[in-house]
Write an enzyme that holds these catalytic residues in place. Sequence first.
Site, mmCIF file in Angstrom:
data_model
loop_
_atom_site.group_PDB
_atom_site.id
_atom_site.type_symbol
_atom_site.label_atom_id
_atom_site.label_comp_id
_atom_site.label_asym_id
_atom_site.label_seq_id
_atom_site.Cartn_x
_atom_site.Cartn_y
_atom_site.Cartn_z
ATOM 1 N N THR A 5 0.968 -1.234 -0.137
ATOM 2 C CA THR A 5 0.072 0.018 0.033
ATOM 3 C C THR A 5 0.889 1.189 -0.139
ATOM 4 O O THR A 5 2.221 1.185 -0.086
ATOM 5 C CB THR A 5 -0.749 -0.244 1.179
ATOM 6 O OG1 THR A 5 -2.005 0.696 1.144
ATOM 7 C CG2 THR A 5 -0.133 0.385 2.532
ATOM 8 N N ARG A 12 -14.065 -7.211 -0.250
ATOM 9 C CA ARG A 12 -13.386 -7.424 0.788
ATOM 10 C C ARG A 12 -12.645 -5.785 1.249
ATOM 11 O O ARG A 12 -12.447 -5.378 -0.037
ATOM 12 C CB ARG A 12 -12.185 -8.383 0.588
ATOM 13 C CG ARG A 12 -11.231 -8.427 1.909
ATOM 14 C CD ARG A 12 -9.938 -7.484 1.405
ATOM 15 N NE ARG A 12 -9.035 -7.666 2.461
ATOM 16 C CZ ARG A 12 -7.900 -6.982 2.513
ATOM 17 N NH1 ARG A 12 -7.377 -6.226 1.641
ATOM 18 N NH2 ARG A 12 -7.108 -7.253 3.437
ATOM 19 N N THR A 37 0.930 -0.637 6.637
ATOM 20 C CA THR A 37 0.886 -1.584 5.530
ATOM 21 C C THR A 37 1.017 -3.014 5.991
ATOM 22 O O THR A 37 1.653 -3.090 6.782
ATOM 23 C CB THR A 37 1.847 -1.120 4.526
ATOM 24 O OG1 THR A 37 1.807 -1.950 3.333
ATOM 25 C CG2 THR A 37 3.245 -1.133 5.097
#
Length: 344
Positions: free
Chosen positions: A210, A238, A261
């Site tokens: 991320t 999700r 992350t």
Amino acid sequence: MDTTKVRPYLFILLVFAIPLLLIPVIKMAKNDSQLLQEPPAQTQKDTLRGDYAIIIHGGAGNFTADDLSEAEKLAYKKALFEALESGKSMLSSGKEAVYVVENVINMLEDDSLFNAGKGAVLTHEGHAELDASIMRGYDRNAGAVAGVRTIRNPISAARMVMDSSVHVLLSGRGAEAFSRTVGLKQVDNSYFITEKSQKRLKVSIDKHGTVGCAVLDTHGNLAAGTSTGGMNNKRYGRIGDSPIIGAGTWADNQTCAISATGWGEYFIRLGVAHEISALMRYEEVSLEGAAHEVINKQLEQLGGYGGIIGVDAFGNVTAVFNTTGMYRAYYDAQGKQEIKLFLD
């Protein structure tokens, strides 16, 4: 006795005496009302301090130097350096933390190297579904979007949710409709899809990476933001930790700003970002110590992996992770700057 002469004096006495008798009652009522009120919110700091700090990440995972070519290493370092320099330039000119966070993450979202924005991993059906959140420390206001497919820069949508709505988290088509009303750029979902993300989906290569940024500005205010494409091959709509305030993102002027992350389900269960702040606030643990406690003990005990970046109210920065690598770069309040990709 002539009562007609006494009456005026009685009237004058009552006029002055009754208010004096009521003063204790008024004070008691005032004190009771103050007890019932919540403490005042922190206010934005306006005094220029001069020092600032910024730390960014491009995802954590179990990769090593052998997994990347020299060209790929240079590409990641270049992207991190350019985002860091842009953030530093804004901070040195006095820009507010939250806008620096948004600008830096915009750059990472637009770079197909990272799992956020263009280049994000794909769902089981082959779509890009994006999540993002942002939070500022002086009033702990926050905004987030989840499961969006057409907003070019989800972090900007999160910022608009914070600044231009009464909500914190908007999802899916509702978030996209809101983003159009506030004038954010829209794209076809194909804009986010790259050859690399399609290959990952076919061979089921998971990438939990991320992007994120945490900042202390020259006014003494903290902010943090996180943006992601989520988990490769995800199903059923999700949503991970990145758009969840307190799990993937947190900012509080009294403690720290955090962007996380990793494997989002575990970060949600622990409330990782807020847990670090809570240890600092209530146990008076340092940012570094709190981050190690949460990532290297609590997260590992649950079986989760990943990491965080953070900055505290004094401009100290940290990047703590229990994987072999995390793309990261920082500039701290002491003027130290580094760009790293792997575990030291």
